[in-house]
Every structure is written in C-alpha cells, then in structure tokens.
Design a protein around this motif. Structure first.
Motif, PDB file in Angstrom:
ATOM      1  N   LYS A  75       6.718  -1.581  14.085  1.00  0.00           N
ATOM      2  CA  LYS A  75       7.842  -2.385  13.579  1.00  0.00           C
ATOM      3  C   LYS A  75       7.952  -2.287  12.051  1.00  0.00           C
ATOM      4  O   LYS A  75       9.012  -2.005  11.506  1.00  0.00           O
ATOM      5  CB  LYS A  75       7.673  -3.862  14.008  1.00  0.00           C
ATOM      6  CG  LYS A  75       7.515  -4.047  15.514  1.00  0.00           C
ATOM      7  CD  LYS A  75       7.360  -5.499  15.914  1.00  0.00           C
ATOM      8  CE  LYS A  75       6.146  -6.221  15.345  1.00  0.00           C
ATOM      9  NZ  LYS A  75       4.843  -5.687  15.813  1.00  0.00           N
ATOM     10  N   SER A  76       6.821  -2.527  11.380  1.00  0.00           N
ATOM     11  CA  SER A  76       6.848  -2.449   9.915  1.00  0.00           C
ATOM     12  C   SER A  76       7.114  -1.021   9.462  1.00  0.00           C
ATOM     13  O   SER A  76       7.811  -0.790   8.468  1.00  0.00           O
ATOM     14  CB  SER A  76       5.513  -2.926   9.325  1.00  0.00           C
ATOM     15  OG  SER A  76       5.317  -4.288   9.616  1.00  0.00           O
ATOM     16  N   THR A  77       6.571  -0.059  10.186  1.00  0.00           N
ATOM     17  CA  THR A  77       6.785   1.350   9.854  1.00  0.00           C
ATOM     18  C   THR A  77       8.274   1.692   9.925  1.00  0.00           C
ATOM     19  O   THR A  77       8.805   2.401   9.061  1.00  0.00           O
ATOM     20  CB  THR A  77       5.969   2.249  10.809  1.00  0.00           C
ATOM     21  OG1 THR A  77       4.590   1.876  10.706  1.00  0.00           O
ATOM     22  CG2 THR A  77       6.127   3.718  10.466  1.00  0.00           C
ATOM     23  N   PRO A 103       8.744  -7.170   2.083  1.00  0.00           N
ATOM     24  CA  PRO A 103       7.623  -6.672   2.884  1.00  0.00           C
ATOM     25  C   PRO A 103       6.845  -7.783   3.578  1.00  0.00           C
ATOM     26  O   PRO A 103       6.995  -8.965   3.258  1.00  0.00           O
ATOM     27  CB  PRO A 103       6.717  -5.974   1.863  1.00  0.00           C
ATOM     28  CG  PRO A 103       7.384  -6.058   0.551  1.00  0.00           C
ATOM     29  CD  PRO A 103       8.545  -6.973   0.647  1.00  0.00           C
ATOM     30  N   GLN A 104       6.019  -7.344   4.536  1.00  0.00           N
ATOM     31  CA  GLN A 104       5.226  -8.294   5.326  1.00  0.00           C
ATOM     32  C   GLN A 104       4.172  -8.972   4.458  1.00  0.00           C
ATOM     33  O   GLN A 104       3.889 -10.149   4.635  1.00  0.00           O
ATOM     34  CB  GLN A 104       4.561  -7.521   6.477  1.00  0.00           C
ATOM     35  CG  GLN A 104       3.812  -8.371   7.480  1.00  0.00           C
ATOM     36  CD  GLN A 104       3.365  -7.566   8.699  1.00  0.00           C
ATOM     37  OE1 GLN A 104       3.688  -6.375   8.845  1.00  0.00           O
ATOM     38  NE2 GLN A 104       2.611  -8.204   9.578  1.00  0.00           N
ATOM     39  N   ARG A 105       3.591  -8.234   3.535  1.00  0.00           N
ATOM     40  CA  ARG A 105       2.536  -8.799   2.679  1.00  0.00           C
ATOM     41  C   ARG A 105       2.842  -8.504   1.224  1.00  0.00           C
ATOM     42  O   ARG A 105       3.601  -7.597   0.916  1.00  0.00           O
ATOM     43  CB  ARG A 105       1.187  -8.152   3.006  1.00  0.00           C
ATOM     44  CG  ARG A 105       0.733  -8.474   4.394  1.00  0.00           C
ATOM     45  CD  ARG A 105      -0.648  -7.921   4.693  1.00  0.00           C
ATOM     46  NE  ARG A 105      -0.883  -8.051   6.136  1.00  0.00           N
ATOM     47  CZ  ARG A 105      -0.454  -7.191   7.043  1.00  0.00           C
ATOM     48  NH1 ARG A 105       0.144  -6.082   6.664  1.00  0.00           N
ATOM     49  NH2 ARG A 105      -0.653  -7.399   8.324  1.00  0.00           N
ATOM     50  N   VAL A 133      13.708  -8.025   6.404  1.00  0.00           N
ATOM     51  CA  VAL A 133      12.618  -8.954   6.122  1.00  0.00           C
ATOM     52  C   VAL A 133      11.570  -8.877   7.230  1.00  0.00           C
ATOM     53  O   VAL A 133      11.865  -9.038   8.410  1.00  0.00           O
ATOM     54  CB  VAL A 133      13.137 -10.388   5.808  1.00  0.00           C
ATOM     55  CG1 VAL A 133      14.214 -10.829   6.732  1.00  0.00           C
ATOM     56  CG2 VAL A 133      12.017 -11.401   5.734  1.00  0.00           C
ATOM     57  N   ASP A 134      10.354  -8.549   6.796  1.00  0.00           N
ATOM     58  CA  ASP A 134       9.246  -8.293   7.725  1.00  0.00           C
ATOM     59  C   ASP A 134       8.415  -9.569   7.883  1.00  0.00           C
ATOM     60  O   ASP A 134       7.684  -9.947   6.980  1.00  0.00           O
ATOM     61  CB  ASP A 134       8.386  -7.136   7.183  1.00  0.00           C
ATOM     62  CG  ASP A 134       7.494  -6.523   8.259  1.00  0.00           C
ATOM     63  OD1 ASP A 134       7.293  -7.178   9.310  1.00  0.00           O
ATOM     64  OD2 ASP A 134       7.003  -5.401   8.040  1.00  0.00           O
ATOM     65  N   GLU A 135       8.589 -10.217   9.008  1.00  0.00           N
ATOM     66  CA  GLU A 135       7.852 -11.435   9.371  1.00  0.00           C
ATOM     67  C   GLU A 135       8.036 -12.585   8.387  1.00  0.00           C
ATOM     68  O   GLU A 135       7.087 -13.053   7.750  1.00  0.00           O
ATOM     69  CB  GLU A 135       6.357 -11.111   9.567  1.00  0.00           C
ATOM     70  CG  GLU A 135       6.176 -10.069  10.659  1.00  0.00           C
ATOM     71  CD  GLU A 135       4.843 -10.159  11.376  1.00  0.00           C
ATOM     72  OE1 GLU A 135       4.158 -11.177  11.228  1.00  0.00           O
ATOM     73  OE2 GLU A 135       4.528  -9.201  12.099  1.00  0.00           O
ATOM     74  N   PRO A 136       9.284 -13.059   8.291  1.00  0.00           N
ATOM     75  CA  PRO A 136       9.555 -14.185   7.377  1.00  0.00           C
ATOM     76  C   PRO A 136       8.747 -15.437   7.695  1.00  0.00           C
ATOM     77  O   PRO A 136       8.490 -16.238   6.790  1.00  0.00           O
ATOM     78  CB  PRO A 136      11.060 -14.443   7.551  1.00  0.00           C
ATOM     79  CG  PRO A 136      11.444 -13.772   8.812  1.00  0.00           C
ATOM     80  CD  PRO A 136      10.507 -12.619   8.969  1.00  0.00           C
TER      81      PRO A 136
HETATM   82 MG   LIG Z   1       4.101  -5.281  10.879  1.00  0.00          MG
END
Ligand SMILES: [Mg+2]
Ligand SMILES: Nc1ncnc2c1ncn2[C@@H]1O[C@H](COP(=O)(O)OP(=O)(O)OP(=O)(O)O)[C@@H](O)[C@H]1O
Length: 235
Positions: free
Chosen positions: A42-44, A84-86, A158-161
């Motif tokens: 997913k993030s990729t 990003p997620q982090r 937006v990755d994992e808000p």
């Molecule tokens: Mg991810």
C-alpha cells in the motif's frame, strides 16, 4: 478521465518486485481508501504514484498528463501532495516553520493560508511557536496534513492518517478529512488500517494484497461484502 489514473504499476525496491501491476483511480473530489494486510504494498503504491520510487512499468496520469516517474517535487507543483506514514513533520522546526516548509513551492505563506489552518485546527495556532516534536501524535498528524494542504492541492495522498491516534480520536480524523474535501474540493487517496471506519467515509475503496488488486468498489459495497469482511476486515 479520472483525476488520477495509475495503470498496471509494477515497482519495488532493488531486485524485489513488490507491486505486480496495480491499478488505482481517483476522481475529482473523491475520497478513496486503500486497505490490505501489512506488507501488501500500500505504501509502496503511494510512493510510486508520487514519484518517490520509480515505476518499472505502467503509467501514472494526473489531471490528464503523464507524470510517470516525474520527480516528487514536480508532482507537488502540479497539485498533488503526499503525507507519509512516518516522519511526516520536521520535529525540530516549529509548527509555523513546518507550515512554511509545506508552502515551499510558493514564494511565501499567505496570511489567508495560515488563517485557514488556524480555523481548521485551533490547537496549531496555540502551538505555532512550539517545536513539532513537543506535540502529541494526533497534533503532529494535524500539522502534517495542514502542511500538505498549504499549496491547495487537487489531490492529497495520505498514508495512515489515523496511525498513532488514541482510538477515540480516529473517527474525528476521518471527519476532518471529509470536511477538508467538502470545503476545499481536494480529492483524497488514503491508506488505512482502520479499514471499517475509513471505508465508511470513502466514496470508493481498493483492497491490495501481495502487490495486486483484490477487490474494489464503493466504500459501502466493500463493507457489505462477505469476502472482504472475512479476509480483510476481521470478520
Ligand atoms: Mg504502509
Ligand atoms: N525501503 C524499502 N526497501 C526494501 N523493501 C521495502 C522498503 N519499504 C518496504 N519494503 C517492503 O515492501 C513490501 C511492501 O511494503 P509496504 O510498506 O508497501 O507495505 P504496506 O502495505 O504499506 O504495509 P503496512 O500496512 O505495514 O504499512 C514489504 O515486504 C516491505 O518489507
């Protein structure tokens, strides 16, 4: 034609192919959520769309133009932003400086843009001279979103808000995303682990698994699907 059309995207890291031909569309003003197990890619996929990693094959079209493998900063200039997620804020910069960084492609931050942030997230106005790292996870997430919105994008990735938020704040975050869409007409493509809540505010959703599309449909439709529920929503 959709605002974003990612077609048959193959990508990965080094020799490892992670995405084996993924398709994602986002229409103007849509909220679209990608769900799927850890490591699904997913993030990729977000990174490949935004130009942070190369597409080995496939195409990404944004607002009718081919942006495949365009550098991320150029993608931003065309009106797509990415949270990003982090590590999505500059921890040692103040809240205000983070917002200024978010607006980096403009000459300077307008008073009206800042006013809009303060209106949406009053806590950020109170904390504007504090370093980002002194704030809670939820506040940092609001700052990351606000920084991305400084250029008034047409599409926000937006990755994992909701990551790192206390459970009682998760619904709040999704409500805010809906408000942002409603008020600014920004389309939103998000990745989420809180799949049920995210799909319930989404126009459409995708299930990615092992680097491939598994299911797609209206948010409600995915929520009501027995297969999706059993395999990806914990029954
Ligand atoms: Mg991810
Ligand atoms: N920078 C990297 N270098 C090498 N491999 C990576 C890198 N980032 C991710 N991977 C690998 O790619 C695969 C997909 O990772 P990705 O982060 O896209 O998954 P995800 O669906 O976002 O998972 P999660 O739900 O845990 O965030 C995983 O096997 C992961 O280990």
């Amino acid at each position: 034609m959709a605002l974003l059309e990612a077609r048959d995207v193959v990508s990965g890291y080094g020799d490892a192919e992670i995405l084996h031909g993924v398709d994602i569309d986002v229409e103007e003003r849509e909220i679209v959520t990608i769900i799927g197990p850890n490591g699904a890619g997913k993030s990729t996929m977000m990174k490949a769309v935004y130009g942070l990693i190369d597409c080995w094959s496939g195409t990404v079209t944004f607002a009718g133009e081919d942006i495949t493998d365009l550098r991320a900063d150029r993608v931003t200039e065309r009106g797509m932003c990415y949270v990003p997620q982090r590590e999505n804020v500059f921890p040692t910069l103040t809240v205000r400086e983070n917002l200024e960084m978010g607006a980096y492609i403009e000459d300077q931050v307008s008073a009206a843009d800042l006013e809009a942030v303060w209106e949406r997230f009053p806590i950020l106005e109170e904390r504007q001279t504090q370093k980002a790292q002194t704030m809670s996870g939820g506040q940092q997430q609001m700052l990351a979103l606000s920084s991305a919105l400084m250029i008034d994008p047409d599409l926000l990735l937006v990755d994992e808000p909701s990551a790192g938020l206390a459970p009682d704040l998760v619904g709040d975050m999704f409500d805010r995303l809906v408000t942002i869409r409603d008020e600014t007409d920004t389309a939103i493509l998000m990745v989420e682990q809180n799949a049920r809540k995210a799909l319930s505010v989404s126009d459409r959703g995708y299930v990615l698994d092992m680097g491939e599309n598994r299911f797609e449909g209206a948010g409600e439709e995915l929520l009501e699907s027995d297969d999706v529920a059993e395999l990806y929503l914990g029954g």
